[in-house]
Enzyme design. Structure first.
Site, PDB file in Angstrom:
ATOM      1  N   HIS A 160      -3.337   7.039   2.881  1.00 31.69           N
ATOM      2  CA  HIS A 160      -3.773   5.757   2.331  1.00 31.69           C
ATOM      3  C   HIS A 160      -5.177   5.471   2.843  1.00 31.69           C
ATOM      4  CE1 HIS A 160      -4.244   1.622   1.377  1.00 31.69           C
ATOM      5  NE2 HIS A 160      -3.871   1.145   2.558  1.00 31.69           N
TER       6      HIS A 160
ATOM      7  N   CYS B 140       0.807  -1.221   0.000  1.00 28.61           N
ATOM      8  CA  CYS B 140       0.000   0.000   0.000  1.00 28.61           C
ATOM      9  C   CYS B 140       0.841   1.274   0.000  1.00 28.61           C
ATOM     10  CB  CYS B 140      -0.953   0.001   1.185  1.00 28.61           C
ATOM     11  SG  CYS B 140      -2.023  -1.448   1.252  1.00 28.61           S
TER      12      CYS B 140
ATOM     13  N   ASN C  61     -10.547   0.065  -0.004  1.00 24.21           N
ATOM     14  CA  ASN C  61      -9.090   0.082   0.113  1.00 24.21           C
ATOM     15  C   ASN C  61      -8.507  -0.469  -1.183  1.00 24.21           C
ATOM     16  OD1 ASN C  61      -6.387  -0.621   0.593  1.00 24.21           O
ATOM     17  ND2 ASN C  61      -6.755  -1.224   2.711  1.00 24.21           N
TER      18      ASN C  61
END
Length: 312
Positions: A237, A112, A267
């Site tokens: 994020h 990520c 996500n």
């Protein structure tokens, strides 16, 4: 030389999957998902759509906003944990799709935090004088590595791509400071198992994220002799609304100064920051001369933060 972002773009698959849809395949419900993650829906690519297809469309948008042709790109970096295949790289595939015949190409794997690693790698290549324009893409088809029988993880993830063209910008603009980091001792907390499914220790990842994101943000701001009050917009994020809100509150940044695309996108791993950034730019939430902080964390464990003054 001042190096910054010349253009952004993002792409979302058309297939919308709501929390109510997930109720039909796992023991969950809309309220449980929303209160724990902040997600109402996510986009999932159909079987025939590859990571490279989404990366390609996001890249087109970034090139258009940067007012550059594909032939102007010297290097393509694609951050992903879900390439079409182990090789060739997604970067090589979109190099051909775009017609970027002058570009070198490679993928970056930092989960990520991958887009942050790609963005700073792009800056360093341009700093050397070797390259003038670098295309950085975060693209993921997480649906293909999601365990759809695990209700703790399958509700989190979505597919998509975001992109940025990096190059020289005006005086006082662009990337001003950065931090990249890793702690391999935490590798077991978030990883892909031998069945190609995401395994996550949610409690440990939460503890790591709510500490690391604020710490990294403060670090890149203090490198500039500034304070958190000077931040105009924070793009974290998009992992989980609880993580994002805990980090925001620790930083003392008002709610209207933080990007929140998670409600609609879920996500998206390495694609989440460039997607959220591109959406904020398109919606006019980021303005010329704003001080922006991009900050993320991921499996590895990895993390990264970038402070930049927005504008060309």
């Amino acid at each position: 030389m001042n190096i910054g972002i010349l253009g952004t773009g993002h792409y979302l698959p058309t297939n919308v999957v709501t929390n109510n849809d997930l109720e039909k395949i796992v023991d969950t419900n809309d309220e449980w998902i929303r209160t724990r993650t902040g997600i109402r829906e996510r986009r999932l690519a159909t079987e025939e759509v590859d990571t490279s297809d989404m990366a390609f469309h996001a890249a087109l948008g970034a090139l258009e906003e940067a007012n550059l042709a594909a032939e102007d790109i010297d290097l393509i970096l694609v951050a992903t944990v879900t390439p079409n295949t182990s090789f060739p790289s997604v970067a090589c595939i979109i190099q051909d799709q775009l017609g970027a015949k002058n570009a070198a190409a490679m993928d970056v794997s930092a989960a990520c935090a991958g887009f942050m690693y790609g963005l700073i790698t792009a800056k360093q290549f341009i700093d050397t004088g070797a390259y003038k324009h670098v295309l950085v893409v975060g693209a993921e088809k997480l649906s293909k590595i999601t365990d759809w029988s695990d209700r703790t993880t399958c509700v989190l993830f979505g597919d998509g791509a975001g992109a940025a063209v990096v190059g020289e910008v005006g005086e006082g603009k662009g990337i001003l400071s950065f931090e990249l980091g890793a702690n391999g001792a935490g590798a077991k907390e978030l990883y892909l198992n031998h069945d190609d499914h995401i395994i996550m220790n949610g409690r440990e990842v939460y503890k790591f994220a709510v500490r690391q994101m604020p710490d990294s943000t403060v670090n890149v701001i203090e490198q500039l002799g500034l304070s958190r009050d000077d931040v105009d917009y924070l793009v974290p994020h998009q992992a989980n609304i609880r993580i994002m809100e805990a980090a925001r509150e620790r930083l003392g940044i008002s709610e209207d100064k933080m990007a929140k695309s998670i409600e609609k996108f879920g996500n998206n791993s390495s694609a989440s920051i460039p997607m959220a950034l591109s959406e904020a730019v398109k919606e006019g939430k980021i303005k010329d001369n704003d001080l922006i902080v991009l900050v993320g964390f991921g499996g590895g464990l990895t993390w990264g933060a970038v402070a930049l003054r927005w504008g060309k």
